[in-house]
Design a protein around this motif. Sequence first.
Motif, PDB file in Angstrom:
ATOM      1  N   LYS A 301     -86.085  33.571 -11.474  1.00 51.47           N
ATOM      2  CA  LYS A 301     -86.598  33.077 -10.192  1.00 51.47           C
ATOM      3  C   LYS A 301     -86.983  34.243  -9.282  1.00 51.47           C
ATOM      4  CE  LYS A 301     -87.287  30.073  -6.821  1.00 51.47           C
ATOM      5  NZ  LYS A 301     -87.578  31.004  -5.713  1.00 51.47           N
ATOM      6  N   LEU A 302     -86.142  35.256  -9.213  1.00 49.79           N
ATOM      7  CA  LEU A 302     -86.469  36.423  -8.399  1.00 49.79           C
ATOM      8  C   LEU A 302     -87.684  37.159  -8.960  1.00 49.79           C
ATOM      9  CD1 LEU A 302     -82.876  37.777  -7.692  1.00 49.79           C
ATOM     10  CD2 LEU A 302     -84.383  36.577  -6.114  1.00 49.79           C
ATOM     11  N   LEU A 303     -87.795  37.194 -10.278  1.00 50.26           N
ATOM     12  CA  LEU A 303     -88.974  37.803 -10.898  1.00 50.26           C
ATOM     13  C   LEU A 303     -90.238  37.059 -10.502  1.00 50.26           C
ATOM     14  CD1 LEU A 303     -90.301  39.741 -12.964  1.00 50.26           C
ATOM     15  CD2 LEU A 303     -89.732  38.060 -14.739  1.00 50.26           C
ATOM     16  N   SER A 304     -90.167  35.736 -10.510  1.00 49.80           N
ATOM     17  CA  SER A 304     -91.328  34.924 -10.129  1.00 49.80           C
ATOM     18  C   SER A 304     -91.714  35.174  -8.674  1.00 49.80           C
ATOM     19  CB  SER A 304     -91.019  33.441 -10.347  1.00 49.80           C
ATOM     20  OG  SER A 304     -90.658  33.188 -11.682  1.00 49.80           O
ATOM     21  N   ASP A 305     -90.721  35.233  -7.816  1.00 47.20           N
ATOM     22  CA  ASP A 305     -91.003  35.462  -6.398  1.00 47.20           C
ATOM     23  C   ASP A 305     -91.627  36.836  -6.180  1.00 47.20           C
ATOM     24  OD1 ASP A 305     -89.918  33.001  -5.917  1.00 47.20           O
ATOM     25  OD2 ASP A 305     -87.956  33.759  -5.305  1.00 47.20           O
ATOM     26  N   ARG A 306     -91.114  37.848  -6.879  1.00 48.15           N
ATOM     27  CA  ARG A 306     -91.640  39.206  -6.702  1.00 48.15           C
ATOM     28  C   ARG A 306     -93.056  39.327  -7.256  1.00 48.15           C
ATOM     29  NH1 ARG A 306     -89.049  44.238  -5.775  1.00 48.15           N
ATOM     30  NH2 ARG A 306     -90.743  45.697  -5.298  1.00 48.15           N
ATOM     31  N   ALA A 307     -93.357  38.581  -8.315  1.00 43.80           N
ATOM     32  CA  ALA A 307     -94.695  38.636  -8.916  1.00 43.80           C
ATOM     33  C   ALA A 307     -95.769  38.196  -7.934  1.00 43.80           C
ATOM     34  CB  ALA A 307     -94.745  37.768 -10.175  1.00 43.80           C
ATOM     35  N   GLU A 308     -95.430  37.278  -7.043  1.00 40.21           N
ATOM     36  CA  GLU A 308     -96.404  36.793  -6.069  1.00 40.21           C
ATOM     37  C   GLU A 308     -96.755  37.849  -5.024  1.00 40.21           C
ATOM     38  OE1 GLU A 308     -94.564  33.329  -4.488  1.00 40.21           O
ATOM     39  OE2 GLU A 308     -95.367  32.022  -6.033  1.00 40.21           O
ATOM     40  N   GLU A 309     -95.900  38.858  -4.882  1.00 43.18           N
ATOM     41  CA  GLU A 309     -96.100  39.854  -3.841  1.00 43.18           C
ATOM     42  C   GLU A 309     -96.822  41.095  -4.342  1.00 43.18           C
ATOM     43  OE1 GLU A 309     -92.207  40.664  -2.400  1.00 43.18           O
ATOM     44  OE2 GLU A 309     -91.811  38.600  -1.778  1.00 43.18           O
ATOM     45  N   VAL A 310     -97.149  41.152  -5.630  1.00 39.06           N
ATOM     46  CA  VAL A 310     -97.808  42.324  -6.185  1.00 39.06           C
ATOM     47  C   VAL A 310     -99.245  42.373  -5.686  1.00 39.06           C
ATOM     48  CG1 VAL A 310     -98.493  43.510  -8.295  1.00 39.06           C
ATOM     49  CG2 VAL A 310     -96.342  42.256  -8.211  1.00 39.06           C
ATOM     50  N   ASP A 311     -99.661  43.554  -5.214  1.00 37.10           N
ATOM     51  CA  ASP A 311    -101.031  43.707  -4.728  1.00 37.10           C
ATOM     52  C   ASP A 311    -101.927  44.208  -5.853  1.00 37.10           C
ATOM     53  OD1 ASP A 311    -100.207  46.287  -4.997  1.00 37.10           O
ATOM     54  OD2 ASP A 311    -100.001  46.675  -2.836  1.00 37.10           O
ATOM     55  N   ASP A 312    -103.012  44.898  -5.497  1.00 37.08           N
ATOM     56  CA  ASP A 312    -103.977  45.361  -6.499  1.00 37.08           C
ATOM     57  C   ASP A 312    -103.581  46.687  -7.145  1.00 37.08           C
ATOM     58  OD1 ASP A 312    -105.517  43.157  -6.132  1.00 37.08           O
ATOM     59  OD2 ASP A 312    -106.862  44.078  -4.681  1.00 37.08           O
ATOM     60  N   ASN A 313    -102.335  47.081  -7.000  1.00 38.00           N
ATOM     61  CA  ASN A 313    -101.862  48.309  -7.630  1.00 38.00           C
ATOM     62  C   ASN A 313    -101.822  48.114  -9.143  1.00 38.00           C
ATOM     63  OD1 ASN A 313     -99.937  50.264  -8.760  1.00 38.00           O
ATOM     64  ND2 ASN A 313     -99.616  50.854  -6.631  1.00 38.00           N
ATOM     65  N   VAL A 314    -102.668  48.857  -9.856  1.00 34.67           N
ATOM     66  CA  VAL A 314    -102.792  48.669 -11.310  1.00 34.67           C
ATOM     67  C   VAL A 314    -101.493  49.012 -12.019  1.00 34.67           C
ATOM     68  CG1 VAL A 314    -104.052  49.364 -13.374  1.00 34.67           C
ATOM     69  CG2 VAL A 314    -105.269  49.081 -11.201  1.00 34.67           C
ATOM     70  N   ALA A 315    -100.838  50.080 -11.577  1.00 31.29           N
ATOM     71  CA  ALA A 315     -99.611  50.510 -12.248  1.00 31.29           C
ATOM     72  C   ALA A 315     -98.516  49.453 -12.135  1.00 31.29           C
ATOM     73  CB  ALA A 315     -99.138  51.835 -11.651  1.00 31.29           C
ATOM     74  N   GLU A 316     -98.306  48.908 -10.924  1.00 25.67           N
ATOM     75  CA  GLU A 316     -97.285  47.879 -10.735  1.00 25.67           C
ATOM     76  C   GLU A 316     -97.644  46.607 -11.485  1.00 25.67           C
ATOM     77  OE1 GLU A 316     -96.487  47.167  -6.665  1.00 25.67           O
ATOM     78  OE2 GLU A 316     -95.570  49.126  -6.300  1.00 25.67           O
ATOM     79  N   ALA A 317     -98.931  46.223 -11.432  1.00 25.20           N
ATOM     80  CA  ALA A 317     -99.361  45.017 -12.136  1.00 25.20           C
ATOM     81  C   ALA A 317     -99.132  45.146 -13.638  1.00 25.20           C
ATOM     82  CB  ALA A 317    -100.831  44.733 -11.845  1.00 25.20           C
ATOM     83  N   THR A 318     -99.380  46.335 -14.162  1.00 28.40           N
ATOM     84  CA  THR A 318     -99.185  46.561 -15.595  1.00 28.40           C
ATOM     85  C   THR A 318     -97.719  46.380 -15.980  1.00 28.40           C
ATOM     86  OG1 THR A 318    -101.053  48.104 -15.638  1.00 28.40           O
ATOM     87  CG2 THR A 318     -99.494  48.205 -17.468  1.00 28.40           C
ATOM     88  N   LEU A 319     -96.824  46.845 -15.131  1.00 25.37           N
ATOM     89  CA  LEU A 319     -95.399  46.689 -15.408  1.00 25.37           C
ATOM     90  C   LEU A 319     -95.023  45.209 -15.505  1.00 25.37           C
ATOM     91  CD1 LEU A 319     -93.868  49.434 -13.086  1.00 25.37           C
ATOM     92  CD2 LEU A 319     -94.046  49.492 -15.578  1.00 25.37           C
ATOM     93  N   PHE A 320     -95.571  44.388 -14.615  1.00 24.99           N
ATOM     94  CA  PHE A 320     -95.294  42.950 -14.667  1.00 24.99           C
ATOM     95  C   PHE A 320     -95.901  42.326 -15.921  1.00 24.99           C
ATOM     96  CE2 PHE A 320     -94.091  43.245 -10.225  1.00 24.99           C
ATOM     97  CZ  PHE A 320     -93.106  42.281 -10.128  1.00 24.99           C
ATOM     98  N   LEU A 321     -97.113  42.739 -16.271  1.00 25.63           N
ATOM     99  CA  LEU A 321     -97.753  42.177 -17.457  1.00 25.63           C
ATOM    100  C   LEU A 321     -96.979  42.545 -18.722  1.00 25.63           C
ATOM    101  CD1 LEU A 321    -101.494  42.878 -16.577  1.00 25.63           C
ATOM    102  CD2 LEU A 321    -100.366  40.657 -16.617  1.00 25.63           C
ATOM    103  N   GLU A 322     -96.416  43.737 -18.754  1.00 24.78           N
ATOM    104  CA  GLU A 322     -95.699  44.184 -19.948  1.00 24.78           C
ATOM    105  C   GLU A 322     -94.373  43.460 -20.153  1.00 24.78           C
ATOM    106  OE1 GLU A 322     -95.429  48.350 -19.280  1.00 24.78           O
ATOM    107  OE2 GLU A 322     -97.428  48.790 -20.100  1.00 24.78           O
ATOM    108  N   ILE A 323     -93.937  42.724 -19.154  1.00 25.21           N
ATOM    109  CA  ILE A 323     -92.702  41.954 -19.308  1.00 25.21           C
ATOM    110  C   ILE A 323     -92.960  40.576 -19.932  1.00 25.21           C
ATOM    111  CG2 ILE A 323     -92.543  40.617 -17.160  1.00 25.21           C
ATOM    112  CD1 ILE A 323     -89.741  41.690 -16.788  1.00 25.21           C
ATOM    113  N   ILE A 324     -94.238  40.185 -20.022  1.00 25.04           N
ATOM    114  CA  ILE A 324     -94.583  38.861 -20.553  1.00 25.04           C
ATOM    115  C   ILE A 324     -94.115  38.671 -22.000  1.00 25.04           C
ATOM    116  CG2 ILE A 324     -96.536  37.385 -21.216  1.00 25.04           C
ATOM    117  CD1 ILE A 324     -97.913  38.163 -18.661  1.00 25.04           C
TER     118      ILE A 324
END
Length: 909
Positions: A301-324
């Motif tokens: 649940k906390l992961l889902s909430d934090r995912a909504e707050e990710v901006d256009d930062n490619v590095a941070e977005a990649t980290l979230f995608l790699e957890i899929i």
Amino acid sequence: ITDLIKVFVEKSNSTLLQRTVEVFGTMPYGELGVASLLSSYLACEGWKLFNDSDGMDLEGNGEEEDRVSSILEVLGCAPPKMQIRCMLQMLGYVGRFMTTLGGVNEQDVEPMTQTAHEDSKEEIAMTISLKDLIFFTIHGAVGAKDCIDGQTTSTINSNFSDKELRTIMWVVTTLLKIIRECLSTPTAKKLIRTSGSDNTSTKEDEKHANVCLGLWQQLMHVQSSSITKAASSLSSSSDDDSSKLSQQFWNAARVSTQDCLLLLQRVLPVSHFLASVMSLLKGSNDDGGVVDDLLRRRALKLLSDRAEEVDDNVAEATLFLEIIPDLILMVKAGTSDDSESSRGSVAVQQSALFAIERIAQGLCLQGNMEIIQKGASFIFPALQSVVALLSEVNFGEQQDGLDIDTIQGQLFSTAVLCASTLIKALKARSLPLLPKLIEPLVTSLVKCNSILATTELDKDGNTTSAPLGITKLLQQSILRALLAIVETLPQFLASYLSSLFQSNVLPSSTMRVATDSSSIVVRTLAEQLDDVIAVKTPPRQLIPPLTASISSCVAIGHIPEAKCLFSVLNRAIKASTKSAILPFLASIISCIFAAYDSHSDLLPAANSSLMALILKLSETKLRSLYSQFREWRGLEFKESTPQKRFAFWSMSAILAKNLKGIFLPCLATVVVDIVEELDHFASRLCDPSSTAETWRSSKKRKSQSSATDGDSTDSLSLLTLDNIAPLRPLLETLECALKADAHEGGIWIRADDQRYNLIMTPLASLLHARFPDDDKISTSNAENSFYQKFVCGMENSDENNDTTNAGTVSACLTALAVAVGDEFMWKPLNYAIVQACGAETVRVRKAAVSVLLEILKVIGEEYMVLLPECLPVLSELLEDSNEDVVGLAKECVHVAEEVLGESLEDSLK
């Protein structure tokens, strides 16, 4: 540290505490000493608070905020990084206190220190044990000193008195509030946000980052325990003060830890946050499977909430995608039995699906194209796993009977919603999986509709069987998924439309009711799906399966479903161009003919679709199409049936009302039919042999004689509602056409010398019509008779019904007088009206004088040349025995006097 604390808690003041904290700030493991000192000080404050008070709740005496503020002030004397480490140590005390309240002995609890290796002597020396801390809590400063000195070998158990229990709970909740307030300070937020956030961090920075992660993980564990204990205390049947206190404590702990987690997750660096989440998701919990699953769900649940707050930062977005990929493994890890662990596993699957959906929604739907393109490689395998899960749970194939397992239904619903978001993110890349996705959606929707279709409702609209909430939830989720598919891939739906348009799928009447809030949501979603299919699907793909499905529904008698599909057809025609529609003209007309041949309830829906189609055609094409409908009805009156004539004139009325003067050339081709219809009704309804007595005795005569002459049989068969039904739309067609002709100067009605008289003569004679219900309708209920409906017009005061005279003999006669607009041609009409005004029947006199009044109002001065012919009969009507007739006659005189500007009193004598 314990010996030092015994001295400080006896003689403590804020200044001394601040100085001591400053000193600890310069020492190795000083954070342990500060946490021990402040926790012990708070424990003694709790003892002071509750020692002299009985029955006080966990809020204390209202001075709690001052105590929190003073401790925060003292803690602020420590270096900023030490403050974070102090919070971790205090949180450790909270966890240990909770474990003790749960009945676990101290020796069964892990050590309090922060390092993973064997505790050093310095750490042990700077840390107060839980046993000593509890002594301070339940005995105060002096009593604790004696206990610690005299009972060093004693152990702590959970057999506390009520007062001791309240004190311990107050200390725990206050410690959580101190941690929350400390996390809210700008200094703490900045330190946590920058912990290990770059590649130039030192070993000290890495250690601090690990402390932040440990704080987050410890909060997760504490919250998990709080939620479990809160649920356990709530389910307890006991209602004593102790149980109420327990519920209050665990709920307060749950809320406080939730606040702390929200504060921490907003500032914790993404890399550390995700690492901590994954360590929790892959780890185990010593309390058992259920708690372990709850902890995983909270982390997701906390992961889902934090995912909504990710901006256009490619590095941070990649980290979230790699957890899929790890989330996909959790989706695949479900079990199929009905055990408690299975239910917990399903809940984890749902949380993982929800997390995948939120990551895709936050990163892959819009924004940075680099992130979107990179995300596709992670999203596609996720969609594969979701489709496999849907195929496995598919209710349409695997469930028997008329029920759906609630847990599996919730999992299916979550997976469907996740799939809808992934489809939006992948767009055309999802095409290979589309067949495997739509098949379980359609079959499961059929199952849901079947359950609802066979459910009996009581008089209040409530189900008499098991609750159907999960069934309606499944309907909603499936409709949302289909909506996403159609919006994203409308041009690739050709092979699936036939299955969607089956009577027990999208058009099903179970999705078109509104008995409760969930049914309203289902109906709204179904209507939205109708609109999207109609507007976005190319006509060349949509219309052939749609018209075929309409004909199929009509053939098997599924009228509500056919009406629904006609609605889709109507919107599709309106949204299409003329060139896109013309190739399918024949199939559209064919399904409209099928509706006309089937049931009168389909006429409005079919006529609406026909009207939308005609607006796309030229006038030449319109005349050709109208001729085609006339051939379908039958070129000769005797070839047609009342049902076909009713459908034909209903369609004509719609065209006349909407097309107005454009339709008059088409209507000119059926003038002979209009006259033949009017003559037919006039000869039967006004025939003296077709009286009420004839109607009453018809059945008796039929039973006495096996054969009758053709005219008599036809006359009697006419006197049924079905056989009279074509008269109303015929009159409405004629009225609308005459009104349109009046705006164009009456050209159509005066096109030849005979048209006016051929129409006027039978139309006026219908003022004398007799109907089958004449002997059944009382005088007081005359407004509900067939005569009122067909001749005068219904005038209901009921607010749910509109007052209307459209499609009546009276309205047609008025429109005819206005359209013809000629004194010479008015004379035979006026003569017929005056003759009817002198009829023996009250309703005929009333109808005739009403027509005369309306003509006088509409035409006005030009009609005054015929007033002398009207005055004798008006004079007689002023003395009529019926008050309504007298009133209408007086109004006629009043209108004439206003037009002429003089009194008619002398002329009426």
